[in-house]
Design a protein around this motif. Structure first.
Motif, short mmCIF file in Angstrom:
data_model
loop_
_atom_site.label_atom_id
_atom_site.label_comp_id
_atom_site.label_asym_id
_atom_site.label_seq_id
_atom_site.Cartn_x
_atom_site.Cartn_y
_atom_site.Cartn_z
N GLN A 141 0.86 -1.18 0.00
CA GLN A 141 0.00 0.00 0.00
C GLN A 141 0.90 1.24 0.00
N LEU A 142 0.68 2.13 -0.97
CA LEU A 142 1.53 3.32 -1.06
C LEU A 142 0.69 4.56 -0.75
N LEU A 143 1.17 5.39 0.16
CA LEU A 143 0.43 6.58 0.56
C LEU A 143 1.31 7.81 0.44
N GLN A 144 0.70 8.90 -0.06
CA GLN A 144 1.46 10.14 -0.10
C GLN A 144 1.22 10.90 1.19
N GLY A 145 2.28 11.32 1.85
CA GLY A 145 2.10 12.07 3.10
C GLY A 145 3.42 12.40 3.74
N ASP A 146 3.30 13.18 4.81
CA ASP A 146 4.46 13.64 5.56
C ASP A 146 4.74 12.65 6.69
N ILE A 147 6.00 12.26 6.84
CA ILE A 147 6.31 11.25 7.86
C ILE A 147 6.32 11.80 9.28
N VAL A 148 6.18 13.11 9.40
CA VAL A 148 6.15 13.71 10.74
C VAL A 148 4.76 13.53 11.37
N THR A 149 3.76 13.48 10.53
CA THR A 149 2.39 13.22 11.03
C THR A 149 1.88 12.04 10.22
N LEU A 150 1.32 11.08 10.87
CA LEU A 150 0.89 9.87 10.14
C LEU A 150 -0.62 9.65 10.31
N PRO A 151 -1.43 10.64 9.88
CA PRO A 151 -2.87 10.57 10.18
C PRO A 151 -3.58 9.35 9.59
N LYS A 152 -3.03 8.83 8.47
CA LYS A 152 -3.73 7.71 7.81
C LYS A 152 -3.40 6.37 8.45
N ILE A 153 -2.50 6.37 9.43
CA ILE A 153 -2.09 5.10 10.04
C ILE A 153 -2.72 4.96 11.42
N LYS A 154 -3.42 3.84 11.61
CA LYS A 154 -4.10 3.59 12.89
C LYS A 154 -3.10 3.43 14.03
N SER A 155 -3.50 3.85 15.22
CA SER A 155 -2.65 3.67 16.40
C SER A 155 -2.51 2.17 16.68
N ILE A 156 -1.38 1.79 17.23
CA ILE A 156 -1.09 0.41 17.68
C ILE A 156 -1.40 -0.62 16.57
N SER A 157 -0.96 -0.31 15.35
CA SER A 157 -1.30 -1.21 14.23
C SER A 157 -0.08 -1.88 13.58
N GLN A 158 1.14 -1.41 13.86
CA GLN A 158 2.32 -1.89 13.12
C GLN A 158 3.28 -2.66 14.02
N ASP A 159 3.85 -3.75 13.45
CA ASP A 159 4.89 -4.49 14.19
C ASP A 159 6.25 -3.81 14.05
N ILE A 160 6.46 -3.23 12.85
CA ILE A 160 7.76 -2.61 12.56
C ILE A 160 7.54 -1.28 11.84
N VAL A 161 8.26 -0.25 12.26
CA VAL A 161 8.37 0.96 11.42
C VAL A 161 9.83 1.03 10.98
N PHE A 162 10.02 1.18 9.68
CA PHE A 162 11.37 1.15 9.10
C PHE A 162 11.61 2.42 8.28
N SER A 163 12.86 2.87 8.29
CA SER A 163 13.20 4.01 7.43
C SER A 163 14.67 3.95 7.03
N SER A 164 14.93 4.11 5.75
CA SER A 164 16.32 4.14 5.26
C SER A 164 16.57 5.51 4.64
N TRP A 165 17.41 6.26 5.27
CA TRP A 165 17.87 7.56 4.75
C TRP A 165 16.75 8.54 4.40
N ALA A 166 15.79 8.68 5.30
CA ALA A 166 14.75 9.70 5.08
C ALA A 166 14.65 10.67 6.26
N LEU A 167 15.14 10.25 7.43
CA LEU A 167 14.95 11.10 8.61
C LEU A 167 15.85 12.34 8.60
#
Ligand SMILES: C[S@@+](CC[C@H](N)C(=O)[O-])C[C@H]1O[C@@H](n2cnc3c(N)ncnc32)[C@H](O)[C@@H]1O
Length: 246
Positions: free
Chosen positions: A95-121
């Protein structure tokens, strides 16, 4: 900063993908060992993975190939267009979503096992705000794994090998290229550590991969100029964290 970053990536996404030829892999950055070597996340089968700043989704696609259910978020429409085509070509659904990684309004709370980021922070100025959102969307005991610019790297002039910038002087960095002015944010190690622990994360691992160990190179090193490779043998280019939600 957010708008400037978006503009840069809309204008330069095609060039980035053409030049960097990012491999389909869970990769931590140019010349860095990949996830198969670092083993920070364990078995990915049926894990819910959110990749923030997914770019062309080469990491996201690799997560999906290993059995994870993946959401990729990026600010750039052009990067996401590339990601969509690449996922189709590799016959995986993400699933691909356009948005800002500082606010994640489209992602439900307590829904992910892993959050990953490579060279974006490195594009995020308010780390604490971003990490608070990551903490919110992770399940209990979920892990946050990311790689970013090592702050030492920015202090050194890679050609003269002299210190050009004060380590403590964190904040905005700018470099002018033919294709435009590139801006990013430099965070010191204490800023990264404190932003994680202040929102409640426990840091389990920190990696500063040693570029002198040739067996650790990945195919991403192809793009590295000789002077950068020399500098990478002296100071770390990338810093990697694994943190867990309490
Ligand atoms: C250097 S690329 C890395 C992409 C990918 N992770 C990889 O390893 O190839 C950085 C990505 O972060 C995205 N980005 C930068 N700032 C962002 C923000 N505030 N929100 C979402 N994405 C952002 C850019 O659009 C770009 O695709």
């Amino acid at each position: 900063m957010k708008n400037k970053t978006k503009k840069w990536w809309e204008n330069n996404a095609k060039m980035f993908q053409k030049v960097h030829k990012v491999p389909i892999d869970i990769s931590y950055g140019p010349g860095m060992p990949n996830e198969d070597k670092l083993k920070l996340m364990g078995n990915l089968k049926r894990k819910r993975v959110l990749e923030i700043g997914c770019g062309g989704a080469q990491c996201g696609i690799s997560f999906a190939k290993k059995g994870a259910k993946v959401i990729g978020i990026d600010i750039s429409e052009e990067q996401l267009k590339y990601a969509k085509k690449l996922a189709e070509k590799n016959k995986v659904k993400i699933q691909l979503l356009q948005g800002d990684i500082v606010t994640l309004p489209k992602i439900k709370s307590i829904s992910q096992d892993i959050v990953f980021s490579s060279w974006a922070l490195l594009y995020v100025s308010d780390l604490k705000k971003c990490f608070k959102e990551v903490y919110r969307v992770l399940k209990k005991e979920g892990v946050f794994v990311f790689s970013t610019h090592h702050p030492f790297w920015e202090t050194l002039d890679k050609k003269s090998m002299k210190v050009k910038r004060c380590y403590f002087d964190s904040g905005r960095c700018r470099e002018a290229y033919k294709v435009g002015v590139f801006e990013w944010h430099r965070h010191t190690i204490s800023e990264l550590v404190n932003a994680l622990t202040n929102v409640g994360f426990i840091i389990e691992r920190m990696e500063e991969p040693d570029y002198r160990k040739k067996d650790r190179y990945t195919s991403k090193e192809v793009i590295l100029e000789v002077y950068r490779r020399k500098a990478m043998r002296l100071i770390p280019r990338t810093i990697i964290f694994k943190a867990r939600k309490r």
